[in-house]
Motif scaffolding. Structure first.
Motif, PDB file in Angstrom:
ATOM      1  N   MET A   1       5.975  -2.654  10.009  1.00  0.00           N
ATOM      2  CA  MET A   1       4.654  -3.104   9.524  1.00  0.00           C
ATOM      3  C   MET A   1       4.313  -2.394   8.215  1.00  0.00           C
ATOM      4  N   ASN A   2       3.780  -3.168   7.291  1.00  0.00           N
ATOM      5  CA  ASN A   2       3.414  -2.672   5.969  1.00  0.00           C
ATOM      6  C   ASN A   2       2.306  -1.622   6.063  1.00  0.00           C
ATOM      7  N   GLU A   3       2.667  -0.352   5.825  1.00  0.00           N
ATOM      8  CA  GLU A   3       1.707   0.750   5.984  1.00  0.00           C
ATOM      9  C   GLU A   3       0.538   0.627   5.012  1.00  0.00           C
ATOM     10  N   LEU A   5      -0.939  -1.947   4.139  1.00  0.00           N
ATOM     11  CA  LEU A   5      -1.938  -2.862   4.704  1.00  0.00           C
ATOM     12  C   LEU A   5      -2.715  -2.202   5.832  1.00  0.00           C
ATOM     13  N   ASN A   6      -1.996  -1.443   6.646  1.00  0.00           N
ATOM     14  CA  ASN A   6      -2.684  -0.753   7.739  1.00  0.00           C
ATOM     15  C   ASN A   6      -3.803   0.131   7.198  1.00  0.00           C
ATOM     16  N   ASN A   7      -3.537   0.753   6.040  1.00  0.00           N
ATOM     17  CA  ASN A   7      -4.514   1.687   5.478  1.00  0.00           C
ATOM     18  C   ASN A   7      -5.618   1.023   4.664  1.00  0.00           C
ATOM     19  N   LEU A   8      -5.458  -0.260   4.423  1.00  0.00           N
ATOM     20  CA  LEU A   8      -6.403  -0.935   3.533  1.00  0.00           C
ATOM     21  C   LEU A   8      -7.663  -1.376   4.287  1.00  0.00           C
ATOM     22  N   LEU A  10     -10.953  -3.673   4.087  1.00  0.00           N
ATOM     23  CA  LEU A  10     -11.480  -4.820   3.351  1.00  0.00           C
ATOM     24  C   LEU A  10     -12.833  -4.493   2.737  1.00  0.00           C
ATOM     25  N   HIS A  11     -12.932  -4.684   1.402  1.00  0.00           N
ATOM     26  CA  HIS A  11     -14.240  -4.541   0.771  1.00  0.00           C
ATOM     27  C   HIS A  11     -14.803  -5.914   0.478  1.00  0.00           C
ATOM     28  N   ALA A 112     -11.212  -5.933  -5.279  1.00  0.00           N
ATOM     29  CA  ALA A 112      -9.860  -6.429  -4.973  1.00  0.00           C
ATOM     30  C   ALA A 112      -8.829  -5.975  -6.009  1.00  0.00           C
ATOM     31  N   GLN A 115      -7.175  -2.795  -4.996  1.00  0.00           N
ATOM     32  CA  GLN A 115      -6.481  -2.951  -3.716  1.00  0.00           C
ATOM     33  C   GLN A 115      -5.194  -3.756  -3.869  1.00  0.00           C
ATOM     34  N   ILE A 116      -5.243  -4.785  -4.693  1.00  0.00           N
ATOM     35  CA  ILE A 116      -4.026  -5.580  -4.909  1.00  0.00           C
ATOM     36  C   ILE A 116      -2.971  -4.730  -5.621  1.00  0.00           C
ATOM     37  N   LEU A 119      -1.472  -2.421  -3.119  1.00  0.00           N
ATOM     38  CA  LEU A 119      -0.620  -3.185  -2.208  1.00  0.00           C
ATOM     39  C   LEU A 119       0.717  -3.514  -2.854  1.00  0.00           C
ATOM     40  N   LEU A 120       0.691  -3.833  -4.149  1.00  0.00           N
ATOM     41  CA  LEU A 120       1.926  -4.220  -4.833  1.00  0.00           C
ATOM     42  C   LEU A 120       2.744  -3.010  -5.255  1.00  0.00           C
TER      43      LEU A 120
ATOM     44  N   ALA B  94       3.455  -8.742   5.416  1.00  0.00           N
ATOM     45  CA  ALA B  94       2.835  -7.889   6.436  1.00  0.00           C
ATOM     46  C   ALA B  94       3.851  -7.025   7.170  1.00  0.00           C
ATOM     47  N   ILE B  95       5.078  -7.499   7.288  1.00  0.00           N
ATOM     48  CA  ILE B  95       6.031  -6.714   8.092  1.00  0.00           C
ATOM     49  C   ILE B  95       6.971  -5.857   7.245  1.00  0.00           C
ATOM     50  N   ILE B  96       7.159  -6.220   5.980  1.00  0.00           N
ATOM     51  CA  ILE B  96       8.071  -5.424   5.148  1.00  0.00           C
ATOM     52  C   ILE B  96       7.355  -4.160   4.684  1.00  0.00           C
ATOM     53  N   ASN B  97       7.960  -3.034   4.921  1.00  0.00           N
ATOM     54  CA  ASN B  97       7.312  -1.769   4.587  1.00  0.00           C
ATOM     55  C   ASN B  97       8.021  -0.988   3.500  1.00  0.00           C
ATOM     56  N   ASN B 242      -3.966  -7.703   9.625  1.00  0.00           N
ATOM     57  CA  ASN B 242      -3.331  -7.503   8.318  1.00  0.00           C
ATOM     58  C   ASN B 242      -3.154  -8.814   7.549  1.00  0.00           C
ATOM     59  N   TRP B 248      -7.401 -12.497   2.142  1.00  0.00           N
ATOM     60  CA  TRP B 248      -8.518 -12.124   1.272  1.00  0.00           C
ATOM     61  C   TRP B 248      -8.029 -11.810  -0.144  1.00  0.00           C
TER      62      TRP B 248
END
Lengths: 368, 368
Positions: A1-3, A5-8, A10-11, A112, A115-116, A119-120, B94-97, B242, B248
């Motif tokens: 699981m993408n960590e 994303l887990n830490n993000l 939503l604003h 955003a 955050q984007i 994420l990237l 979502a799954i690639i970390n 996620n 979003w």
């Protein structure tokens, strides 16, 4: 699981909407979509336009949009996206290449962005503009440039402040961008809500600078079709070619029905102009009343938000937001989601019925 | 600039469409969208449903879709996406970390899978299925599992082969997935085109396995609304949370108008069932004729594609494709875009008028 994303967290601005309150939170005009937009969808339904569109979007829509707002760009330098949101996402994905890349984001900023970028896998470099009239200064910007800087996001007019740059300031910035090669993403979703004399960066760049610039826009705010999800990215052909690849992998294509509706909406200026005047009047009215009440705010001259200081009333953003929603049934957005230095600000959206703005001013007057 | 994008070559299937040819390339039914779908959009237009939808999509649509096709899932375990394409993209994101992550892709495969995985910085591990009736065998799959394996994509029915798994084979696979924890992405966009006795993985998984499974589907193929861009992802709440964040950041929301149209389309089964029978009949007809002509093909029993061998006719995929388009004005898709071992195959799409399939068979007969 993408960590990441887990830490993000939503604003999302929509979370500040409350039932049974006057809503001054969202950037979504209260007027209905133009009749022309709906008629365009209806006609497309009758013509069974229910099959795939092309990866870049309908040629006719891209032509009409570019010639109307970005005559510097050919339709082949335009891709249609699921709102400006997807435009920002694919633009950042196209320019970020590795984990050391840095993208400059000017605070206060639409949440955003950062955050984007995170994420990237790149690093958002937040540069505050508060001590320079909420505009980036060349001197300050230079301090933040490193050999990892790959781009900067300029949101003009700025959400949440409404700030725009003068022609002179723009020319200064262009000089800098000529020396320091980086991608310049200009998010112009509020461009429709500017004064007659406003000049976009698009009108000032030459062919050389065009290699660096990427414009993101949409018809959501200008034509009150937030729910149509029709956004645009304009850039040079090399970047556009990569954005097309991303469109293919991320959305396949966009609905032809809605593109036809958007295209038809572009044929009428009367209604969008009426709406523009109405929301700009709301915004000026609120600014005038704040002047009268001696309440500080950012003196933006575009868009339809006012970023208001709350500490003069002895409140931070959350205190203000809670008081206004609980006691007065008025919802606004706390400043902290636009940057860590903005816990004493709230964003007030003026794309509403003028009665709602009047009510907000009444409460302010009562509290002073 | 993102180097991965610069290096990526679009394997768009649409590029094989040619003007003035009978088109057996795309996976887009030739029948019009159901009247119900169009009526749903029209009614939503009249009701001015032109504002933002929610990040996850309309609750009513998610409820209706889940209860109709995935009763194992609650509507809160569903997000609506811009077609299955966006569903696949956000699921993989979502799954690639990290960069060592491996995702197993079974060849032949829909080309975007491997390209998205590469773009997201992970490694697509292509496992060929040709020597095991175009299905993955447990023994072979085990050989490819490493401590970096994070997921597998199962496309059922498979594009381009039409292959599905029997109940027994599925139970074997589930046993493996219970031992070897990994995410299992099941792309079921062609699920509507299966026989009455078809059982989806969704009907077989218990709560424990639900933590690993992610189903991607859409109404594009089943309800002939490719241009509505209404897809779905179903999974457990942690993954869905996620995916909501990704929705979003990537699209904001989807058009409410089209969601209302899609929802209305779900109320009618007669037309989709008619279309299903028609396209399955086309597919069986082509398979029967190929048997008759002693031309080899993959014996799929779902979807509406037939993956046909070309080397018995002394041609590779491109030779076949060129001959058919130039001499006979018939367009099909060369096999190599579905995997490097498929240069002697072409994909023939049967979601067309039966006359087009008959014409294709006539030409085959002429050539033999």
């Amino acid at each position: 699981m993408n960590e990441k994303l887990n830490n993000l967290v939503l604003h999302s601005i929509r979370q500040y909407r409350k039932p049974n309150t006057l809503d001054l939170t969202v950037g979504e005009g209260h007027f209905q979509a133009p009749f022309n937009a709906k008629l365009g969808v209806y006609e497309a339904l009758l013509m069974n336009q229910t099959k795939y569109s092309t990866i870049s979007g309908e040629e006719s829509l891209r032509k009409k949009f570019a010639s109307k707002y970005y005559s510097q760009y050919d339709y082949e330098e335009v891709v249609v996206t699921n709102g400006a949101t997807q435009g920002i996402f694919i633009t950042l994905m196209a320019i970020i290449n590795n984990n050391s890349d840095e993208i400059i984001v000017l605070a206060p900023y639409y949440p955003a962005y950062a955050q984007i970028i995170t994420l990237l896998g790149a690093k958002p470099v937040i540069v505050d503009t508060k001590d320079h009239d909420f505009k980036i200064s060349i001197t300050k910007l230079k301090e933040y440039l490193t050999h990892n800087t790959v781009g900067i996001i300029i949101n003009e007019p700025c959400n949440p402040t409404g700030v725009t740059y003068t022609l002179e300031e723009k020319l200064e910035l262009l000089k800098l961008f000529r020396e320091h090669k980086m991608y310049v993403i200009v998010d112009e979703v509020y461009r429709a809500y500017t004064n007659e004399d406003h000049v976009s960066f698009a009108e000032l760049i030459d062919l050389k600078l065009k290699e660096q610039f990427i414009f993101v826009n949409s018809l959501s705010k200008s034509h009150l079709i937030t729910g149509f999800r029709v956004g645009f990215v304009l850039s040079n052909k090399q970047i556009i070619s990569n954005l097309q690849k991303l469109n293919w992998m991320i959305i396949g294509s966009l609905s032809k029905l809605l593109q036809e509706g958007a295209s038809n909406a572009l044929d009428d200026d009367y209604y969008p102009n009426f709406v523009k005047r109405y929301y700009i009047n709301n915004t000026r009215y609120l600014q005038d009343e704040l002047d009268e009440l001696n309440i500080d705010y950012v003196k933006g001259n575009g868009g339809y938000y006012v970023f208001v200081r709350t500490d003069q009333m002895g409140l931070d953003d959350e205190g203000f937001t809670n008081l206004f929603s609980e006691k007065y049934q008025l919802a606004v957005v706390p400043g902290r989601i636009f940057g860590e230095n903005y816990q004493n600000y709230v964003r007030v959206s003026c794309c509403r019925d003028v009665k709602d703005i009047i009510r907000f001013v009444e409460v302010l007057r009562e509290l002073k």
